[in-house]
Motif scaffolding. Structure first.
Motif, PDB file in Angstrom:
ATOM      1  N   VAL A   1     -46.646  26.986  52.823  1.00  0.00           N
ATOM      2  CA  VAL A   1     -45.675  27.668  53.679  1.00  0.00           C
ATOM      3  C   VAL A   1     -44.718  28.440  52.784  1.00  0.00           C
ATOM      4  O   VAL A   1     -44.122  27.869  51.859  1.00  0.00           O
ATOM      5  N   ALA A   2     -44.585  29.715  53.053  1.00  0.00           N
ATOM      6  CA  ALA A   2     -43.812  30.592  52.181  1.00  0.00           C
ATOM      7  C   ALA A   2     -42.324  30.277  52.237  1.00  0.00           C
ATOM      8  O   ALA A   2     -41.787  29.862  53.267  1.00  0.00           O
ATOM      9  N   LEU A   3     -41.666  30.522  51.098  1.00  0.00           N
ATOM     10  CA  LEU A   3     -40.216  30.420  50.970  1.00  0.00           C
ATOM     11  C   LEU A   3     -39.648  31.803  50.701  1.00  0.00           C
ATOM     12  O   LEU A   3     -40.370  32.699  50.244  1.00  0.00           O
ATOM     13  N   PRO A   4     -38.356  32.015  50.961  1.00  0.00           N
ATOM     14  CA  PRO A   4     -37.742  33.272  50.534  1.00  0.00           C
ATOM     15  C   PRO A   4     -37.982  33.493  49.040  1.00  0.00           C
ATOM     16  O   PRO A   4     -38.003  32.538  48.263  1.00  0.00           O
ATOM     17  N   ASP A   5     -38.169  34.746  48.642  1.00  0.00           N
ATOM     18  CA  ASP A   5     -38.561  35.055  47.266  1.00  0.00           C
ATOM     19  C   ASP A   5     -37.629  34.457  46.226  1.00  0.00           C
ATOM     20  O   ASP A   5     -38.076  33.954  45.186  1.00  0.00           O
ATOM     21  N   ASP A   6     -36.311  34.497  46.478  1.00  0.00           N
ATOM     22  CA  ASP A   6     -35.380  34.008  45.462  1.00  0.00           C
ATOM     23  C   ASP A   6     -35.541  32.503  45.249  1.00  0.00           C
ATOM     24  O   ASP A   6     -35.422  32.017  44.118  1.00  0.00           O
ATOM     25  N   LEU A   7     -35.839  31.747  46.304  1.00  0.00           N
ATOM     26  CA  LEU A   7     -36.030  30.305  46.155  1.00  0.00           C
ATOM     27  C   LEU A   7     -37.413  29.975  45.611  1.00  0.00           C
ATOM     28  O   LEU A   7     -37.580  29.013  44.870  1.00  0.00           O
ATOM     29  N   ALA A   8     -38.413  30.762  45.983  1.00  0.00           N
ATOM     30  CA  ALA A   8     -39.768  30.521  45.493  1.00  0.00           C
ATOM     31  C   ALA A   8     -39.849  30.687  43.983  1.00  0.00           C
ATOM     32  O   ALA A   8     -40.703  30.071  43.334  1.00  0.00           O
ATOM     33  N   ARG A   9     -38.958  31.500  43.410  1.00  0.00           N
ATOM     34  CA  ARG A   9     -38.988  31.753  41.967  1.00  0.00           C
ATOM     35  C   ARG A   9     -38.011  30.882  41.198  1.00  0.00           C
ATOM     36  O   ARG A   9     -37.911  31.000  39.974  1.00  0.00           O
ATOM     37  N   THR A  10     -37.276  30.000  41.879  1.00  0.00           N
ATOM     38  CA  THR A  10     -36.193  29.240  41.256  1.00  0.00           C
ATOM     39  C   THR A  10     -36.602  27.799  41.021  1.00  0.00           C
ATOM     40  O   THR A  10     -37.228  27.167  41.866  1.00  0.00           O
ATOM     41  N   SER A  11     -36.227  27.272  39.862  1.00  0.00           N
ATOM     42  CA  SER A  11     -36.488  25.872  39.575  1.00  0.00           C
ATOM     43  C   SER A  11     -35.696  24.992  40.528  1.00  0.00           C
ATOM     44  O   SER A  11     -34.527  25.260  40.818  1.00  0.00           O
ATOM     45  N   ALA A  12     -36.335  23.935  41.060  1.00  0.00           N
ATOM     46  CA  ALA A  12     -35.712  23.123  42.096  1.00  0.00           C
ATOM     47  C   ALA A  12     -35.973  21.640  41.869  1.00  0.00           C
ATOM     48  O   ALA A  12     -36.922  21.250  41.182  1.00  0.00           O
TER      49      ALA A  12
END
Length: 324
Positions: free
Chosen positions: A283-294
């Motif tokens: 399930v896709a995430l907004p681009d900024d969160l998809a690229r961010t370490s979490a």
């Protein structure tokens, strides 16, 4: 796709622990602030107001405290559990105010399942559990060995409650852990057969019905593996397919969550997967969160509305997914 919703600014020392829903329009997120700092840790609860997430005013506590689980039967019946000064911490929300609830002691409260207003179960890392019958709290022994403990619980009815965890066997270098699974029939906890797993522990349980139970099992460094009970037998559910390294942290009914990392990288990106009936789909995430370490990634679903949370260097994020 998950879409972000407004969240209050929280301290960098915030640790997120669990998420619960009560219908499509009410949700609560539990955690702790002051983690790994010189300040005393304190419980944290966020609630969804229908427009934004807000921090709930909680009772003052005489000692450092943390929350590890939350469950709700209705917007005016929410339970959160954790620990304070070596004792179980139980908080209850009646629709207006959060109250501290006095209970008998158990070892390190981990999770809570509220079945009804007069039927609440709390499990901890020991073999004893707590049960609220609407008037009194009772200690119920769920496990036979003092070397066993529970850490997850789920329920679909007063006589259908499941809890899981693990135990230790052997001694010294030969010590190993093994999974345990127990069932509450409305009167007694009984050990039941789970998937044929010799090592590891049950890390997560979720159920929609007595014949639809999702179980997350962890063994050593293999990460979490998912199994599903269909009323007759346990079936292994394939691991979500992902490029790079995927570490699945949890399972809900029809969902998994965790973090992924690309090769030669230690940055962990959030990853959420939805079960289509035959396979997992990302399930896709907004681009900024998809690229961010979490980190501190989690999820809860009503079937139609799914809430997810994660923490990045920029703070806490909560997202909402609505089924088509």
């Amino acid at each position: 796709m998950f879409r972000p919703v407004p969240v209050p600014v929280l301290p960098p020392s915030t640790a997120l622990a669990d998420l619960a829903t009560a219908g499509e329009h009410h949700a609560w997120l539990a955690g702790t602030t002051g983690v790994f700092t010189s300040r005393p840790s304190a419980p944290l609860v966020l609630s969804w107001t229908g427009e934004t997430w807000r921090e709930e005013p909680l009772p003052d506590l005489p000692a450092p405290a943390s929350l590890s689980g939350v469950s709700a039967t209705a917007p005016d019946d929410v339970w959160a559990v954790g620990n304070s000064d070596g004792h179980p911490l139980v908080l209850h929300y009646d629709g207006t105010t959060w109250h501290t609830v006095t209970t008998p002691p158990i070892t390190w409260a981990k999770a809570v399942a509220a079945v009804a207003r007069d039927d609440v179960h709390v499990v901890g890392t020991g073999r004893d559990t707590l049960h609220y019958d609407g008037t009194h709290w009772h200690v119920r022994t769920a496990l036979s060995s003092a070397r066993e403990g529970l850490q997850t619980i789920t329920a679909t009815a007063p006589h259908h409650v499941w809890a899981g965890g693990g135990g230790l066997a052997g001694a010294g270098p030969a010590t190993y852990d093994y999974p345990v699974l127990v069932h509450w029939d409305g009167h007694t906890w009984t050990e039941i057969a789970g998937p044929r797993l010799e090592r590891g522990h049950v890390a997560r349980l979720a159920a929609t019905a007595p014949d639809d139970i999702w179980l997350g099992h962890v063994r050593d460094t293999e990460g979490l593996r998912v199994h599903r009970w269909d009323g007759r037998q346990w079936n292994a559910v394939p691991t979500p397919d992902h490029t790079g390294r995927l570490s699945v942290h949890g399972v809900a009914a029809g969902w998994t969550w965790g973090v992924r990392a690309t090769r030669r990288s230690f940055d962990t990106r959030p990853a959420f997967h939805r079960w289509t009936g035959h396979r997992w789909t990302t399930v896709a995430l907004p681009d900024d969160l998809a690229r961010t370490s979490a980190s501190h990634v989690g999820l809860a679903t009503t079937g139609t509305t799914t809430w997810a949370y994660l923490k990045t260097a920029a703070g806490v994020h909560v997202l909402r997914h609505t089924a088509p």
